[in-house]
Write a protein that holds these residues in place. Structure first.
Motif, mmCIF file in Angstrom:
data_model
loop_
_atom_site.group_PDB
_atom_site.id
_atom_site.type_symbol
_atom_site.label_atom_id
_atom_site.label_comp_id
_atom_site.label_asym_id
_atom_site.label_seq_id
_atom_site.Cartn_x
_atom_site.Cartn_y
_atom_site.Cartn_z
ATOM 1 N N VAL A 1 0.820 -1.205 0.000
ATOM 2 C CA VAL A 1 0.000 0.000 0.000
ATOM 3 C C VAL A 1 0.860 1.263 0.000
ATOM 4 C CG1 VAL A 1 -1.855 -1.191 1.231
ATOM 5 C CG2 VAL A 1 -0.173 0.116 2.537
ATOM 6 N N ASN A 2 0.235 2.357 -0.408
ATOM 7 C CA ASN A 2 0.868 3.672 -0.393
ATOM 8 C C ASN A 2 0.685 4.270 0.998
ATOM 9 O OD1 ASN A 2 1.475 6.438 -0.643
ATOM 10 N ND2 ASN A 2 1.002 6.406 -2.819
ATOM 11 N N GLN A 3 1.768 4.302 1.769
ATOM 12 C CA GLN A 3 1.670 4.761 3.154
ATOM 13 C C GLN A 3 1.353 6.245 3.261
ATOM 14 O OE1 GLN A 3 5.562 2.889 2.946
ATOM 15 N NE2 GLN A 3 5.373 2.525 5.122
ATOM 16 N N GLU A 4 1.983 7.035 2.385
ATOM 17 C CA GLU A 4 1.853 8.484 2.501
ATOM 18 C C GLU A 4 0.444 8.964 2.184
ATOM 19 O OE1 GLU A 4 4.287 10.022 3.848
ATOM 20 O OE2 GLU A 4 5.534 8.240 3.800
ATOM 21 N N ASP A 5 -0.267 8.271 1.300
ATOM 22 C CA ASP A 5 -1.606 8.704 0.906
ATOM 23 C C ASP A 5 -2.715 7.995 1.679
ATOM 24 O OD1 ASP A 5 -0.534 10.427 -0.920
ATOM 25 O OD2 ASP A 5 -0.655 9.039 -2.612
ATOM 26 N N SER A 6 -2.340 7.184 2.661
ATOM 27 C CA SER A 6 -3.350 6.514 3.472
ATOM 28 C C SER A 6 -4.006 7.508 4.427
ATOM 29 C CB SER A 6 -2.709 5.370 4.271
ATOM 30 O OG SER A 6 -2.202 4.379 3.406
ATOM 31 N N VAL A 7 -5.274 7.271 4.720
ATOM 32 C CA VAL A 7 -6.052 8.192 5.559
ATOM 33 C C VAL A 7 -6.742 7.403 6.667
ATOM 34 C CG1 VAL A 7 -7.967 9.827 5.609
ATOM 35 C CG2 VAL A 7 -6.461 9.752 3.614
ATOM 36 N N ALA A 8 -6.703 7.951 7.879
ATOM 37 C CA ALA A 8 -7.375 7.326 9.019
ATOM 38 C C ALA A 8 -8.404 8.288 9.598
ATOM 39 C CB ALA A 8 -6.363 6.929 10.095
ATOM 40 N N LEU A 9 -9.595 7.769 9.912
ATOM 41 C CA LEU A 9 -10.673 8.583 10.462
ATOM 42 C C LEU A 9 -11.306 7.826 11.626
ATOM 43 C CD1 LEU A 9 -12.522 11.079 10.270
ATOM 44 C CD2 LEU A 9 -13.977 9.759 8.722
ATOM 45 N N TYR A 10 -11.344 8.490 12.795
ATOM 46 C CA TYR A 10 -11.944 7.858 13.970
ATOM 47 C C TYR A 10 -13.319 8.455 14.237
ATOM 48 C CZ TYR A 10 -12.585 5.870 18.600
ATOM 49 O OH TYR A 10 -13.090 5.178 19.678
ATOM 50 N N ASN A 11 -14.343 7.595 14.249
ATOM 51 C CA ASN A 11 -15.718 8.001 14.515
ATOM 52 C C ASN A 11 -16.000 7.824 16.004
ATOM 53 O OD1 ASN A 11 -18.557 8.192 14.758
ATOM 54 N ND2 ASN A 11 -18.850 7.515 12.654
ATOM 55 N N THR A 12 -16.146 8.933 16.724
ATOM 56 C CA THR A 12 -16.351 8.850 18.170
ATOM 57 C C THR A 12 -17.755 8.351 18.528
ATOM 58 O OG1 THR A 12 -16.979 11.192 18.187
ATOM 59 C CG2 THR A 12 -14.672 10.654 18.688
#
Length: 283
Positions: free
Chosen positions: A259-270
């Protein structure tokens, strides 16, 4: 209808703290990228050459297990601890740092074409493996598993270590990452911390469902985690490591995609307390 002002102020304060945390995290990551190069080129030394075949096609494969002092050394491991580790239910708890090179085509001693992979481990640990066949078998097994995970193949465990050949082909340079290791080390400051942490429930999905995958999506359930500031996430080329402080959850998995590490996105839904990590697949 009355409004509880204290609850409103508390929620606004949490939101303000979250914004400050994200700003500090961004500045820290920018500083790390400036001060520390993401990778460096090394020229490994020959070590041993292992012959095997693919399953089920029986295509001939050679694995060059090389050595370099630039690859970090693994944790101390005695022979007794290794035996206990191999007999345990979760031998993946011990991590052996290694660099997995790209496949290349070479000619064997019969002048037949074959696929060759180069694996580089720490030089001192390699010397230890040369003195003990159990450690040697362990390194070969871990190398095979790493190649299988990264390149989506299956290698026969009926291997043969060549006696009079340390390397097939020519030794070539490898580019090893230097960026992710400090973050992983920070995640595990104490052995007891990881031992107390639980493995969270997670799901791996690919998009689109048909054809070549463009994205690998990890959905990780983190009940009890109030905000993203409690999370430390590291995305490797074929690995995802997550820690939820203080010692709530610990996840360390390898996945079958590059995978492309730099373009990865993480989103946390509280709201539902689920972390979604979207990683573009490059191979």
């Amino acid at each position: 209808m009355t409004t509880d002002c204290s609850l409103l102020k508390s929620e606004l304060e949490l939101q303000r703290q979250e914004e400050i945390y994200q700003q500090l995290l961004l500045k820290t990551m920018e500083k790390m990228q400036t001060e520390n190069p993401e990778s460096k080129v090394i020229l490994p030394q020959p070590g041993m050459c292992v012959k095997t075949v693919t399953e089920p096609g029986k295509q001939k494969v050679f694995v060059n297990i090389c050595q370099s002092s630039s690859v970090p050394a693994p944790g101390d491991l005695s022979r007794e601890e290794l035996v206990e580790l191999l007999q345990s239910d979760d031998p993946s708890g011990y991590r052996l740092p290694m660099s997995l090179g790209e496949p290349h085509v070479e000619m064997d001693n019969k002048s037949e074409g074959c696929t060759v992979y180069d694996v580089v481990i720490n030089q001192e640990f390699f010397q230890k493996c040369q003195k003990d066949t159990l450690f040697q078998q362990f390194v070969i097994l871990v190398s095979f598993e790493g190649l299988e995970n990264k390149y989506n193949l299956e290698l026969s465990r009926d291997w043969k270590v060549l006696k009079n050949r340390k390397f097939l082909g020519s030794v070539s340079e490898q580019n090893i990452r230097t960026k992710s290791r400090p973050i992983i080390q920070e995640m595990q400051p104490q052995e007891s911390s990881t031992a107390l942490a639980k493995r969270p429930e997670f799901t791996l999905l690919v998009e689109p469902l048909a054809g070549d995958p463009e994205y690998l999506i990890a959905e990780i359930k983190l009940p009890g985690v109030a905000a993203s500031r409690s999370l430390v996430l590291d995305i490797g080329e074929d690995r995802l490591v997550l820690n939820a402080r203080p010692s709530l959850f610990h996840l360390d998995i390898f996945h079958p995609f590059f995978v492309n590490q730099e373009d990865s996105v993480a989103l946390y839904n509280t709201s539902n307390q689920v972390l979604t990590v979207t990683m573009p697949v490059v191979s």
